[in-house]
Structures are given as C-alpha cells and as structure tokens.
Scaffold this motif. Structure first.
Motif, PDB file in Angstrom:
ATOM      1  N   PRO A 183       0.786  -1.180   0.033  1.00 24.63           N
ATOM      2  CA  PRO A 183      -0.177  -0.008  -0.106  1.00 24.63           C
ATOM      3  C   PRO A 183       0.790   1.345  -0.137  1.00 24.63           C
ATOM      4  O   PRO A 183       0.343   2.315  -0.296  1.00 24.63           O
ATOM      5  CB  PRO A 183      -1.035  -0.167   1.277  1.00 24.63           C
ATOM      6  CG  PRO A 183      -0.822  -1.691   1.561  1.00 24.63           C
ATOM      7  CD  PRO A 183       0.460  -2.215   1.127  1.00 24.63           C
ATOM      8  N   ALA A 184       2.096   1.289   0.452  1.00 24.50           N
ATOM      9  CA  ALA A 184       2.935   2.277   0.417  1.00 24.50           C
ATOM     10  C   ALA A 184       3.709   2.554  -0.738  1.00 24.50           C
ATOM     11  O   ALA A 184       4.568   3.513  -1.042  1.00 24.50           O
ATOM     12  CB  ALA A 184       4.068   2.308   1.708  1.00 24.50           C
ATOM     13  N   PHE A 185       3.552   1.762  -1.779  1.00 23.19           N
ATOM     14  CA  PHE A 185       4.091   2.012  -2.933  1.00 23.19           C
ATOM     15  C   PHE A 185       3.618   3.127  -3.896  1.00 23.19           C
ATOM     16  O   PHE A 185       2.464   3.474  -3.635  1.00 23.19           O
ATOM     17  CB  PHE A 185       4.166   0.700  -3.953  1.00 23.19           C
ATOM     18  CG  PHE A 185       4.891  -0.416  -3.518  1.00 23.19           C
ATOM     19  CD1 PHE A 185       5.923  -0.314  -2.639  1.00 23.19           C
ATOM     20  CD2 PHE A 185       4.479  -1.721  -4.059  1.00 23.19           C
ATOM     21  CE1 PHE A 185       6.268  -1.282  -2.077  1.00 23.19           C
ATOM     22  CE2 PHE A 185       5.204  -2.994  -3.524  1.00 23.19           C
ATOM     23  CZ  PHE A 185       6.257  -2.896  -2.525  1.00 23.19           C
ATOM     24  N   THR A 208      -3.775  -9.729  -2.145  1.00 21.53           N
ATOM     25  CA  THR A 208      -2.999  -8.967  -3.286  1.00 21.53           C
ATOM     26  C   THR A 208      -3.952  -7.493  -3.962  1.00 21.53           C
ATOM     27  O   THR A 208      -3.319  -6.697  -3.583  1.00 21.53           O
ATOM     28  CB  THR A 208      -2.347  -9.739  -4.306  1.00 21.53           C
ATOM     29  OG1 THR A 208      -1.561 -10.624  -3.922  1.00 21.53           O
ATOM     30  CG2 THR A 208      -1.968  -8.792  -5.486  1.00 21.53           C
ATOM     31  N   ALA A 209      -5.143  -7.970  -4.118  1.00 25.32           N
ATOM     32  CA  ALA A 209      -5.835  -7.102  -4.828  1.00 25.32           C
ATOM     33  C   ALA A 209      -6.306  -5.869  -3.813  1.00 25.32           C
ATOM     34  O   ALA A 209      -6.145  -4.731  -4.045  1.00 25.32           O
ATOM     35  CB  ALA A 209      -7.229  -7.604  -5.300  1.00 25.32           C
ATOM     36  N   GLN A 210      -6.539  -6.262  -2.788  1.00 27.05           N
ATOM     37  CA  GLN A 210      -6.766  -5.389  -1.546  1.00 27.05           C
ATOM     38  C   GLN A 210      -5.442  -4.411  -1.425  1.00 27.05           C
ATOM     39  O   GLN A 210      -5.798  -3.014  -1.011  1.00 27.05           O
ATOM     40  CB  GLN A 210      -7.260  -5.921  -0.250  1.00 27.05           C
ATOM     41  CG  GLN A 210      -8.685  -6.890  -0.144  1.00 27.05           C
ATOM     42  CD  GLN A 210      -8.531  -8.237  -1.084  1.00 27.05           C
ATOM     43  OE1 GLN A 210      -7.560  -8.473  -1.416  1.00 27.05           O
ATOM     44  NE2 GLN A 210      -9.548  -8.890  -0.954  1.00 27.05           N
ATOM     45  N   ALA A 211      -4.375  -4.950  -1.438  1.00 27.34           N
ATOM     46  CA  ALA A 211      -3.142  -4.140  -1.111  1.00 27.34           C
ATOM     47  C   ALA A 211      -3.098  -3.236  -2.240  1.00 27.34           C
ATOM     48  O   ALA A 211      -2.825  -2.052  -2.145  1.00 27.34           O
ATOM     49  CB  ALA A 211      -2.102  -4.782  -0.784  1.00 27.34           C
ATOM     50  N   VAL A 212      -3.253  -3.801  -3.579  1.00 27.61           N
ATOM     51  CA  VAL A 212      -2.989  -2.932  -4.813  1.00 27.61           C
ATOM     52  C   VAL A 212      -3.999  -1.796  -4.757  1.00 27.61           C
ATOM     53  O   VAL A 212      -3.570  -0.511  -5.310  1.00 27.61           O
ATOM     54  CB  VAL A 212      -2.799  -3.559  -6.008  1.00 27.61           C
ATOM     55  CG1 VAL A 212      -2.637  -2.810  -7.387  1.00 27.61           C
ATOM     56  CG2 VAL A 212      -1.493  -4.662  -5.889  1.00 27.61           C
ATOM     57  N   GLN A 213      -5.182  -1.797  -4.214  1.00 32.53           N
ATOM     58  CA  GLN A 213      -6.232  -0.979  -4.263  1.00 32.53           C
ATOM     59  C   GLN A 213      -5.713   0.267  -3.435  1.00 32.53           C
ATOM     60  O   GLN A 213      -6.592   1.236  -3.686  1.00 32.53           O
ATOM     61  CB  GLN A 213      -7.524  -1.576  -3.696  1.00 32.53           C
ATOM     62  CG  GLN A 213      -8.106  -2.489  -4.794  1.00 32.53           C
ATOM     63  CD  GLN A 213      -9.253  -3.362  -4.388  1.00 32.53           C
ATOM     64  OE1 GLN A 213      -9.818  -3.268  -3.144  1.00 32.53           O
ATOM     65  NE2 GLN A 213      -9.623  -4.463  -5.021  1.00 32.53           N
ATOM     66  N   GLN A 214      -5.032   0.051  -2.550  1.00 35.03           N
ATOM     67  CA  GLN A 214      -4.578   1.081  -1.696  1.00 35.03           C
ATOM     68  C   GLN A 214      -3.443   1.805  -2.277  1.00 35.03           C
ATOM     69  O   GLN A 214      -3.132   3.240  -1.710  1.00 35.03           O
ATOM     70  CB  GLN A 214      -4.140   0.760  -0.294  1.00 35.03           C
ATOM     71  CG  GLN A 214      -5.247   0.012   0.396  1.00 35.03           C
ATOM     72  CD  GLN A 214      -4.863  -0.519   1.683  1.00 35.03           C
ATOM     73  OE1 GLN A 214      -4.538   0.036   2.735  1.00 35.03           O
ATOM     74  NE2 GLN A 214      -5.019  -2.023   1.844  1.00 35.03           N
ATOM     75  N   VAL A 215      -2.865   1.409  -3.245  1.00 44.40           N
ATOM     76  CA  VAL A 215      -1.753   2.345  -4.097  1.00 44.40           C
ATOM     77  C   VAL A 215      -2.379   3.479  -4.731  1.00 44.40           C
ATOM     78  O   VAL A 215      -3.193   3.606  -5.462  1.00 44.40           O
ATOM     79  CB  VAL A 215      -1.037   1.447  -5.006  1.00 44.40           C
ATOM     80  CG1 VAL A 215      -0.238   2.045  -5.734  1.00 44.40           C
ATOM     81  CG2 VAL A 215      -0.432   0.262  -4.246  1.00 44.40           C
ATOM     82  N   GLY A 249      -9.466  -5.532  -9.049  1.00 46.05           N
ATOM     83  CA  GLY A 249     -10.693  -4.740  -8.674  1.00 46.05           C
ATOM     84  C   GLY A 249     -10.420  -3.343  -8.961  1.00 46.05           C
ATOM     85  O   GLY A 249     -10.929  -2.471  -8.200  1.00 46.05           O
ATOM     86  N   ARG A 250      -9.470  -3.009  -9.691  1.00 42.85           N
ATOM     87  CA  ARG A 250      -9.146  -1.269 -10.129  1.00 42.85           C
ATOM     88  C   ARG A 250      -8.913  -1.506 -11.359  1.00 42.85           C
ATOM     89  O   ARG A 250      -8.025  -2.652 -11.892  1.00 42.85           O
ATOM     90  CB  ARG A 250      -8.211  -0.817  -9.228  1.00 42.85           C
ATOM     91  CG  ARG A 250      -6.945  -1.379  -9.045  1.00 42.85           C
ATOM     92  CD  ARG A 250      -5.940  -0.579  -8.299  1.00 42.85           C
ATOM     93  NE  ARG A 250      -5.401   0.624  -9.121  1.00 42.85           N
ATOM     94  CZ  ARG A 250      -4.599   1.559  -8.660  1.00 42.85           C
ATOM     95  NH1 ARG A 250      -4.224   1.484  -7.552  1.00 42.85           N
ATOM     96  NH2 ARG A 250      -4.348   2.657  -9.403  1.00 42.85           N
TER      97      ARG A 250
END
Length: 320
Positions: A183-185, A208-215, A249-250
């Motif tokens: 998420p910090a990337f 993975t999807a949930q983490a990438v959605q926060q980028v 999901g994005r």
C-alpha cells in the motif's frame, strides 16, 4: 518540478521481471520492490520444493541477481548448474537455488533467507515473495480439461482450447510483510512474464488485490511480445488489460506495448512453437497506451534499456 525518490512495486517472475528490474535499477530516483510469484513447479525449483519441502527459489533468485551490485558475476556463479557425478541429488540444480534453499532451512524463514541473499549480493532494492504458502496454479479449459502445476498449465495452452478459469489450489494468502509494504508503493508495474503462470497467480493470492487498491499511483501493465500456445492464439494486449483489472478490482492505468517486429526467420521459428506476435486489440479508452519497439534481437525478450526508459517516462509524467 520537484523530484523525489519513488517506491515502485514490480510484480511478476520468470525471465521478464528480472529484465525489467535490471534496467530500472540504474535509475537513482527509483527504489525497487520486486513482488515475486512463488508457484514454480518445474525444473530445479520444483524438484527442491518436492524433495526438501522448501519454497521454490528460482524466481526470487533471478530477481535478486538482477538487483545485485555485480549482476554479471553473480549470475555466472549462482546460475551455474551442478555437474558433480558423485552427488547425484545435486546434479542439475543451480548453485543459487541450493544456496537459497540452504539459507531457508538454516533460518527457518524464507523471507529471512531472501534478505540474507540480498545482503550478500548488495542488491539495490527489496525482493518480496508474494506468499510463503505452498500452492499450485490450476487451470480449466473450454473442453473441460483441468491442468495443475505451472509446467502443466503451460503445456495445456498448446492443445488449442482456450482457458476458462484460473485458480490457486489451495488458496494462498499474501505474505504479511508484502501486505504491509504494497500500500505504500507509489506505483505498480506488472509484467512482462508468462501471463497465466507468472503474472495472474500473483494477483489471485488472497490480499493482493486489496493491497494494490490502496496504492495511490498508477498501475502499469507491460504487455508481452508473443502469445503463449494455441489456446492464446486470439489473446490480445487489451484482453490482458481487462483480466488484470478484473483480478485487481481497479483498472489498469497504463499499457506499455510493443510495436516492433523481428526478422521473418525469428517469427517463423516462434510460429513453430505456436507463439505469435501479441496484437494490441481494443484497449479501453480509460487506459493510457504507450507503444514502441521493445523487441531485442532474435530472442523474444524486451530490450531492458528501452523498457526501463518507457516506464520512467510514464512515472515522471504522472508522479511529479
């Protein structure tokens, strides 16, 4: 323009991700983080997984070598295969696979082993295994056939029927360290690499999807140069954009695609392996398209310098 160092997550495996990392690592404004597939079931990695119960080390090793201070010498030493006839169980394994497996068994922690290898090689970046849970890539095809295992899925592409479903058996969960880091990337780059066995499995890992959605920054997809077998004969870069977007999901924000063409002899050789130039297709209007000649020589591999410059051009325009 105010420049700052960007944390970039690079997702993939195989030979594609190391090539991208090797080109990007020379950029002083980028801090690289490789998020690597862990579902290799073939070759030395698969054998070590089955015989020693360790995680398959091959993809992680190649990414660490790409980020090494002295990449050429590290590759020469650690990618050499053991040929000692007096040690039959070691024959055919690379020195690097054996080293990483030994470090995992000694420490009892695969991530600690990876960090130890990074320190040993003086890597310019981090390498994160997407998961440390043992899982297998499985695919179902239009004729009902099911294939399980990275090698088996690759072979099944050549039979002809298209893939209708892809999953991990059993479910795998995102490594906690990767879950905290992603998420910090500032941005995400996915690919290049075997689409159904290197790229998509990472995105299917739970979390993975949930983490990438926060980028906050863009998701950039690097399209492959070729299709992979008869079952992908009509697959396009636009199809890859849609599948990745659905899995995450994005939407994919940027597609980097090749417009170069190798010699007729090279194309004919790959045609004999049922691999064709990947066509662009109907890319969604919401996805920025960046094209260029990324083909290098007679081998289907992106020119690492051109690809790195293309990724940097996108990041510089969107992030500063």
């Amino acid at each position: 323009m105010q420049l700052r160092t960007l944390d970039v997550g690079c997702f993939g495996g195989g030979t594609g991700l190391p090539s991208l990392l090797g080109g990007l690592k020379k950029n002083p404004w980028l801090r690289l983080n490789a998020v690597v597939t862990m579902f290799d079931s073939g070759g030395s990695s698969g054998q070590l997984r089955d015989e020693l119960g360790v995680l398959p080390p091959g993809d992680v090793l190649r990414c660490a070598l790409a980020l090494a201070r002295n990449e050429r010498e590290a590759r020469r030493v650690l990618l050499s295969r053991m040929t000692m006839p007096e040690h039959l169980r070691l024959r055919g394994h690379t020195g690097g696979n054996l080293l990483l497996s030994m470090m995992e068994q000694y420490s009892g922690d695969f991530l600690a082993a990876v960090d130890g290898l990074r320190a040993l090689l003086g890597c310019a970046g981090r390498v994160w295994p997407v998961s440390i849970q043992r899982s297998t890539v499985c695919a179902q095809y239009a004729d009902g056939v099911v294939a399980c295992g990275e090698v088996e899925v690759d072979v099944a592409h050549n039979r002809g029927p298209s893939m209708t479903r892809l999953w991990l058996e059993p479910d795998a969960h995102l490594h906690p360290a990767a879950a905290a880091a992603i998420p910090a990337f500032d941005a995400i780059v996915i690919g290049p690499g075997s689409f159904f066995t290197s790229l998509m499995p990472i995105l299917l890992v739970s979390g993975t999807a949930q983490a990438v959605q926060q980028v906050r920054g863009p998701v950039i997809l690097v399209a492959n140069l070729l299709t992979e077998g008869r079952g992908m004969a009509h697959f396009t870069a636009a199809d890859a954009v849609r599948r990745v977007g659905e899995a995450l999901g994005r939407p994919v924000d940027v597609l980097i695609a090749n417009t170069g063409t190798p010699s007729d002899e090279t194309l004919e050789r790959y045609r004999g392996e049922n691999k064709l130039l990947l066509q662009l297709g109907d890319v969604p209007s919401t996805c920025e398209l960046v094209t260029g000649d990324f083909w290098k020589g007679d081998i289907a591999r992106h020119d690492r310098r051109r690809l790195a410059e293309a990724v940097w051009a996108v990041l510089a325009r969107r992030m500063y």
